[in-house]
Design a protein around this motif. Structure first.
Motif, PDB file in Angstrom:
ATOM      1  N   LEU A   1      35.492  49.536  25.693  1.00 20.98           N
ATOM      2  CA  LEU A   1      35.821  48.113  25.780  1.00 20.98           C
ATOM      3  C   LEU A   1      37.191  47.771  25.199  1.00 20.98           C
ATOM      4  CD1 LEU A   1      35.077  45.270  26.609  1.00 20.98           C
ATOM      5  CD2 LEU A   1      33.715  45.060  24.511  1.00 20.98           C
ATOM      6  N   PRO A   2      37.572  48.233  24.002  1.00 24.62           N
ATOM      7  CA  PRO A   2      38.900  47.850  23.471  1.00 24.62           C
ATOM      8  C   PRO A   2      40.060  48.212  24.399  1.00 24.62           C
ATOM      9  CG  PRO A   2      37.536  48.723  21.715  1.00 24.62           C
ATOM     10  CD  PRO A   2      36.792  48.985  22.993  1.00 24.62           C
ATOM     11  N   PRO A   3      40.074  49.412  25.009  1.00 23.56           N
ATOM     12  CA  PRO A   3      41.181  49.700  25.924  1.00 23.56           C
ATOM     13  C   PRO A   3      41.198  48.791  27.149  1.00 23.56           C
ATOM     14  CG  PRO A   3      40.010  51.726  25.354  1.00 23.56           C
ATOM     15  CD  PRO A   3      39.230  50.593  24.789  1.00 23.56           C
ATOM     16  N   LEU A   4      40.025  48.409  27.628  1.00 29.99           N
ATOM     17  CA  LEU A   4      39.988  47.519  28.787  1.00 29.99           C
ATOM     18  C   LEU A   4      40.432  46.111  28.414  1.00 29.99           C
ATOM     19  CD1 LEU A   4      36.796  48.585  30.782  1.00 29.99           C
ATOM     20  CD2 LEU A   4      39.181  49.283  31.076  1.00 29.99           C
ATOM     21  N   GLU A   5      40.023  45.642  27.239  1.00 27.67           N
ATOM     22  CA  GLU A   5      40.494  44.327  26.786  1.00 27.67           C
ATOM     23  C   GLU A   5      42.006  44.339  26.605  1.00 27.67           C
ATOM     24  OE1 GLU A   5      36.628  42.440  24.490  1.00 27.67           O
ATOM     25  OE2 GLU A   5      37.926  43.826  23.373  1.00 27.67           O
ATOM     26  N   ALA A   6      42.551  45.420  26.092  1.00 26.74           N
ATOM     27  CA  ALA A   6      44.003  45.524  25.925  1.00 26.74           C
ATOM     28  C   ALA A   6      44.717  45.525  27.271  1.00 26.74           C
ATOM     29  CB  ALA A   6      44.348  46.794  25.140  1.00 26.74           C
ATOM     30  N   ALA A   7      44.013  45.974  28.324  1.00 26.49           N
ATOM     31  CA  ALA A   7      44.590  46.006  29.670  1.00 26.49           C
ATOM     32  C   ALA A   7      44.367  44.708  30.431  1.00 26.49           C
ATOM     33  CB  ALA A   7      44.011  47.179  30.447  1.00 26.49           C
ATOM     34  N   GLY A   8      43.772  43.701  29.771  1.00 24.07           N
ATOM     35  CA  GLY A   8      43.632  42.387  30.387  1.00 24.07           C
ATOM     36  C   GLY A   8      42.282  42.072  30.970  1.00 24.07           C
ATOM     37  N   PHE A   9      41.273  42.925  30.726  1.00 20.99           N
ATOM     38  CA  PHE A   9      39.927  42.656  31.212  1.00 20.99           C
ATOM     39  C   PHE A   9      39.119  41.953  30.117  1.00 20.99           C
ATOM     40  CE2 PHE A   9      41.509  46.362  33.491  1.00 20.99           C
ATOM     41  CZ  PHE A   9      41.232  46.029  34.803  1.00 20.99           C
ATOM     42  N   SER A  10      38.183  41.092  30.532  1.00 20.26           N
ATOM     43  CA  SER A  10      37.423  40.276  29.574  1.00 20.26           C
ATOM     44  C   SER A  10      35.924  40.453  29.795  1.00 20.26           C
ATOM     45  CB  SER A  10      37.801  38.803  29.748  1.00 20.26           C
ATOM     46  OG  SER A  10      37.018  37.972  28.928  1.00 20.26           O
TER      47      SER A  10
ATOM     48  N   LEU B   1      32.896  42.930  33.227  1.00 12.33           N
ATOM     49  CA  LEU B   1      34.151  42.341  32.781  1.00 12.33           C
ATOM     50  C   LEU B   1      34.815  41.677  33.972  1.00 12.33           C
ATOM     51  CD1 LEU B   1      33.769  45.338  31.264  1.00 12.33           C
ATOM     52  CD2 LEU B   1      35.807  44.533  30.083  1.00 12.33           C
ATOM     53  N   THR B   2      35.646  40.694  33.692  1.00 11.84           N
ATOM     54  CA  THR B   2      36.387  40.029  34.754  1.00 11.84           C
ATOM     55  C   THR B   2      37.876  40.263  34.565  1.00 11.84           C
ATOM     56  OG1 THR B   2      36.442  37.947  33.502  1.00 11.84           O
ATOM     57  CG2 THR B   2      34.639  38.244  35.093  1.00 11.84           C
ATOM     58  N   ALA B   3      38.587  40.050  35.652  1.00 12.35           N
ATOM     59  CA  ALA B   3      40.042  40.163  35.643  1.00 12.35           C
ATOM     60  C   ALA B   3      40.603  39.115  36.579  1.00 12.35           C
ATOM     61  CB  ALA B   3      40.477  41.560  36.078  1.00 12.35           C
ATOM     62  N   SER B   4      41.880  38.856  36.460  1.00 11.70           N
ATOM     63  CA  SER B   4      42.571  37.965  37.387  1.00 11.70           C
ATOM     64  C   SER B   4      43.790  38.699  37.943  1.00 11.70           C
ATOM     65  CB  SER B   4      43.004  36.667  36.683  1.00 11.70           C
ATOM     66  OG  SER B   4      43.822  36.954  35.567  1.00 11.70           O
ATOM     67  N   ASP B   5      44.236  38.231  39.101  1.00  6.46           N
ATOM     68  CA  ASP B   5      45.451  38.765  39.731  1.00  6.46           C
ATOM     69  C   ASP B   5      45.422  40.278  39.887  1.00  6.46           C
ATOM     70  OD1 ASP B   5      47.898  38.491  41.000  1.00  6.46           O
ATOM     71  OD2 ASP B   5      49.033  38.701  39.131  1.00  6.46           O
ATOM     72  N   PRO B   6      44.504  40.798  40.704  1.00  7.95           N
ATOM     73  CA  PRO B   6      43.533  40.106  41.546  1.00  7.95           C
ATOM     74  C   PRO B   6      42.248  39.771  40.784  1.00  7.95           C
ATOM     75  CG  PRO B   6      43.386  42.445  41.959  1.00  7.95           C
ATOM     76  CD  PRO B   6      44.505  42.254  40.974  1.00  7.95           C
ATOM     77  N   ALA B   7      41.568  38.740  41.277  1.00  7.60           N
ATOM     78  CA  ALA B   7      40.276  38.377  40.684  1.00  7.60           C
ATOM     79  C   ALA B   7      39.284  39.510  40.919  1.00  7.60           C
ATOM     80  CB  ALA B   7      39.756  37.088  41.316  1.00  7.60           C
ATOM     81  N   ALA B   8      38.546  39.868  39.860  1.00  9.80           N
ATOM     82  CA  ALA B   8      37.650  41.017  39.972  1.00  9.80           C
ATOM     83  C   ALA B   8      36.494  40.913  39.005  1.00  9.80           C
ATOM     84  CB  ALA B   8      38.420  42.311  39.704  1.00  9.80           C
TER      85      ALA B   8
ATOM     86  N   LEU C   1      42.345  50.546  35.548  1.00 10.64           N
ATOM     87  CA  LEU C   1      41.175  51.050  34.824  1.00 10.64           C
ATOM     88  C   LEU C   1      41.381  52.495  34.393  1.00 10.64           C
ATOM     89  CD1 LEU C   1      38.458  49.483  37.128  1.00 10.64           C
ATOM     90  CD2 LEU C   1      38.838  48.874  34.732  1.00 10.64           C
ATOM     91  N   ARG C   2      41.847  53.324  35.319  1.00 11.38           N
ATOM     92  CA  ARG C   2      42.066  54.734  34.978  1.00 11.38           C
ATOM     93  C   ARG C   2      43.196  54.880  33.959  1.00 11.38           C
ATOM     94  NH1 ARG C   2      41.350  55.447  40.900  1.00 11.38           N
ATOM     95  NH2 ARG C   2      39.243  56.262  41.223  1.00 11.38           N
ATOM     96  N   GLY C   3      44.208  54.031  34.080  1.00  7.98           N
ATOM     97  CA  GLY C   3      45.302  54.086  33.117  1.00  7.98           C
ATOM     98  C   GLY C   3      44.850  53.702  31.717  1.00  7.98           C
ATOM     99  N   ALA C   4      43.922  52.752  31.637  1.00  3.71           N
ATOM    100  CA  ALA C   4      43.440  52.302  30.330  1.00  3.71           C
ATOM    101  C   ALA C   4      42.462  53.294  29.711  1.00  3.71           C
ATOM    102  CB  ALA C   4      42.761  50.937  30.468  1.00  3.71           C
ATOM    103  N   LEU C   5      41.638  53.936  30.548  1.00  2.00           N
ATOM    104  CA  LEU C   5      40.526  54.743  30.031  1.00  2.00           C
ATOM    105  C   LEU C   5      40.744  56.239  30.143  1.00  2.00           C
ATOM    106  CD1 LEU C   5      37.420  52.756  31.333  1.00  2.00           C
ATOM    107  CD2 LEU C   5      38.418  52.737  29.038  1.00  2.00           C
ATOM    108  N   GLY C   6      41.624  56.677  31.013  1.00  2.00           N
ATOM    109  CA  GLY C   6      41.798  58.111  31.191  1.00  2.00           C
ATOM    110  C   GLY C   6      40.502  58.762  31.634  1.00  2.00           C
ATOM    111  N   ALA C   7      40.151  59.876  30.987  1.00  2.00           N
ATOM    112  CA  ALA C   7      38.968  60.644  31.378  1.00  2.00           C
ATOM    113  C   ALA C   7      37.664  59.910  31.108  1.00  2.00           C
ATOM    114  CB  ALA C   7      38.955  61.986  30.648  1.00  2.00           C
ATOM    115  N   THR C   8      37.698  58.830  30.327  1.00  2.00           N
ATOM    116  CA  THR C   8      36.480  58.043  30.077  1.00  2.00           C
ATOM    117  C   THR C   8      36.009  57.342  31.343  1.00  2.00           C
ATOM    118  OG1 THR C   8      37.136  57.735  27.778  1.00  2.00           O
ATOM    119  CG2 THR C   8      35.493  56.213  28.622  1.00  2.00           C
ATOM    120  N   ALA C   9      36.919  57.097  32.278  1.00  2.00           N
ATOM    121  CA  ALA C   9      36.540  56.523  33.570  1.00  2.00           C
ATOM    122  C   ALA C   9      36.036  57.658  34.454  1.00  2.00           C
ATOM    123  CB  ALA C   9      37.723  55.818  34.214  1.00  2.00           C
ATOM    124  N   LEU C  10      34.727  57.875  34.462  1.00  2.00           N
ATOM    125  CA  LEU C  10      34.156  58.988  35.216  1.00  2.00           C
ATOM    126  C   LEU C  10      34.184  58.737  36.716  1.00  2.00           C
ATOM    127  CD1 LEU C  10      31.020  59.765  33.006  1.00  2.00           C
ATOM    128  CD2 LEU C  10      33.313  60.766  32.873  1.00  2.00           C
ATOM    129  N   ALA C  11      34.033  57.479  37.113  1.00  2.00           N
ATOM    130  CA  ALA C  11      34.088  57.109  38.527  1.00  2.00           C
ATOM    131  C   ALA C  11      34.481  55.649  38.630  1.00  2.00           C
ATOM    132  CB  ALA C  11      32.750  57.348  39.208  1.00  2.00           C
TER     133      ALA C  11
END
Length: 201
Positions: A95-104, A118-125, A51-61
């Motif tokens: 949303l676009p950066p998270l979708e590019a990182a595999g989140f739906s 959003l959901t993810a797999s491997d691990p399920a989240a 998440l932090r890799g996809a969003l950088g500073a946009t991920a506040l917490a």
């Protein structure tokens, strides 16, 4: 800024008429509650890094919440994460950066704290997206931290989860109905946690 009244007041407003929170598939039907897995904290760290890799500073917490964040507590084997962004309604910003990182994106609830999930797999989240100063995020942290230190309430919640899962599966219910079956116990635990935190008299 959040007040004590904000935190202790639950928003149970239903969706507006004709609205559905589901963007893609509907709610999960089979409820699997399994024994605590000591690898869950590591799974959260993997997700937080993505998440932090996809969003950088946009991920506040980025917070590990829900039952998988409480050592010893049985849970659905799905990591719950609270992600705070500057404005959850500004989906173009995150949303676009998270979708590019595999989140739906699965859930959009602008009427309920601006929540997206959003959901993810491997691990399920499940990644719960909120804006800053959200009362629901504050409650999630309070509930997690209380259960980590209160074995009696942890056991009470464990029993409620197992009973709710058994009843929901027997009745062919979905995860929202499973959650509703636990609500009375959850609210009672919250009340004790709020009192201990000085948020309620």
């Amino acid at each position: 800024m959040l007040t004590a009244a904000d935190i202790v007041t639950f928003d149970d407003t239903p969706p507006p008429p004709g609205s559905s929170p589901w963007v893609d598939k509907g709610p999960q039907r089979e409820i699997a509650v399994v024994d605590y897995d000591p690898t869950w904290p590591n799974s959260f760290e993997q997700l937080a890094s993505r998440l932090r890799g996809a969003l950088g500073a946009t991920a506040l917490a980025v917070e590990h919440v829900g039952s998988t964040s409480v050592p010893g507590l049985p849970a659905k084997p799905i990591i719950d994460v609270d992600l705070t962004v500057p404005d959850s309604a500004d989906e173009d910003a995150w949303l676009p950066p998270l979708e590019a990182a595999g989140f739906s994106l699965q859930i959009r609830e602008p009427w309920w704290y601006g929540h997206r999930c959003l959901t993810a797999s491997d691990p399920a989240a499940n990644i719960h997206v909120f804006s800053p100063d959200c009362a629901e995020v504050a409650r999630h942290r309070i509930f997690r931290d209380w259960l980590r230190t209160q074995p009696q309430d942890r056991e009470l919640y464990r029993d409620a989860k197992l009973t709710a899962a058994e009843a929901a599966n027997a009745g062919g219910e979905h995860v929202m109905q499973y959650n509703a079956r636990k609500q009375q116990v959850i609210r009672a635990i919250y009340h004790r946690a709020f009192v201990a935190a000085g948020l309620l008299a």
